[in-house]
Scaffold this motif. Structure first.
Motif, PDB file in Angstrom:
ATOM      1  N   ALA A  23     -48.314 -23.472  46.568  1.00 38.05           N
ATOM      2  CA  ALA A  23     -46.935 -23.407  46.075  1.00 38.05           C
ATOM      3  C   ALA A  23     -46.003 -22.834  47.126  1.00 38.05           C
ATOM      4  N   PRO A  28     -46.106 -28.625  44.835  1.00 36.35           N
ATOM      5  CA  PRO A  28     -46.039 -28.266  43.410  1.00 36.35           C
ATOM      6  C   PRO A  28     -47.420 -28.307  42.775  1.00 36.35           C
ATOM      7  N   THR A  50     -43.354 -25.048  42.305  1.00 38.97           N
ATOM      8  CA  THR A  50     -43.588 -24.257  43.516  1.00 38.97           C
ATOM      9  C   THR A  50     -43.044 -22.837  43.345  1.00 38.97           C
ATOM     10  N   SER A  75     -44.967 -34.554  45.653  1.00 41.14           N
ATOM     11  CA  SER A  75     -45.763 -33.772  46.599  1.00 41.14           C
ATOM     12  C   SER A  75     -45.653 -34.271  48.032  1.00 41.14           C
TER      13      SER A  75
END
Length: 307
Positions: A23, A28, A50, A75
């Motif tokens: 994170a 995430p 995150t 991501s």
């Protein structure tokens, strides 16, 4: 830092520490059941965050939770999921796609607890890449609308616990993946239904008609066999009858083992069987023998292309 470098850093950390590190690096994350893949939050990958103020409480509550990461734009990477269990071996389809020049440019390969692999690629900027499945090929694509379980998450199968782990890092620059072309190779569209006058199953007696019809086919016979076997299953023809009839039509280029596997696959598609227990990975094997050992030709092709 590259995706491969980041996951190499967290590979040996406890899940909670790894989730915090990911994170903090901008990946995430969201918690999934310990030893499994089911999300623990109400909205699953849509809850991925995150924000330390969110991530910390999750793993305080579930310290052993596996780590889920949404794929695609969220991501920055997409994943080709190669499945290896039961009668399905996705390494064959992945090898076929490799020969077609569609799988190069991966950033890292992750060994999964069930003996398969995840190949990570950069997401294509500004382009939506929706997730899809090619079930018969044993290969799934995890893009927008999907998620993946990442290292150092673990699963216990048949009493053996194994982690997701980075097995290999790409030697060259990572490249985006043409997921559409990959899908067309792994799951080509079936031929249109036969016109009147061609073979059309209507009941039990059609098993022998199917054998004669297949014997006249010169191209795409495996795909036609799968389609026709599905129709037999839908018509109530017993699997044993279908196998007995179809095996009589086998030619030298269409062996009985391939025929039987295709017919059984079609019947499982129409009449799903209860899920089978997945086999654990065998300790002490090399990564190449675990992934490609049953298909030496595929393994040599992958090695020749930097895989």
């Amino acid at each position: 830092m590259s995706t491969a470098g980041l996951f190499a850093q967290v590979a040996d950390l406890p899940p909670a520490a790894a989730a915090r590190r990911l994170a903090h690096a901008g990946v995430p994350v969201f918690p999934c059941v310990p030893d499994g893949k089911r999300p623990l939050t109400r909205r699953g990958f849509h809850d991925a965050s995150t924000d330390p103020a969110q991530v910390e409480p999750w793993w305080r509550r579930w310290p052993a939770a596996n780590i889920g990461v949404p794929t695609g734009a969220a991501s920055g990477f997409v994943v080709v999921d190669v499945d290896v269990h039961g009668p399905v071996d996705g390494r064959v389809g992945f090898g076929r796609a490799t020969v077609a020049g569609l799988t190069g440019g991966w950033e890292m390969l992750v060994r999964t607890p069930t003996g398969g692999m995840h190949a990570y690629y950069p997401a294509t900027p500004g382009t939506e890449q929706r997730s899809w499945q090619a079930g018969r090929a044993g290969v799934d694509f995890r893009g927008d609308g999907g998620y993946i379980i990442v290292p150092p998450s673990a699963r216990t199968i048949a009493g053996t616990t194994a982690r997701y782990r980075v097995e290999e890092v790409g030697s060259g620059p990572a490249r985006t993946l043409d997921a559409g072309r990959l899908r067309n190779v792994l799951a080509p569209r079936p031929d249109p239904r036969p016109r009147p006058g061609t073979w059309q199953p209507v009941g039990r007696e059609d098993a022998e008609r199917l054998a004669r019809w297949l014997d006249r086919q010169d191209t795409d016979r495996n795909l036609k066999l799968f389609w026709a076997s599905c129709r037999l299953a839908e018509g109530g023809v017993p699997l044993a009858d279908a196998l007995d009839a179809v095996l009589t039509a086998a030619k030298s280029d269409f062996g009985p083992r391939e025929i039987a596997a295709t017919v059984r696959s079609a019947y499982r598609t129409v009449r799903p069987e209860p899920a089978r227990r997945e086999s654990p990975p065998v300790r002490g094997e090399s990564s190449e023998s675990r992934w490609f050992g049953r298909h030496a030709t595929t393994g040599s092709l992958l090695r020749g292309r930097g895989l």
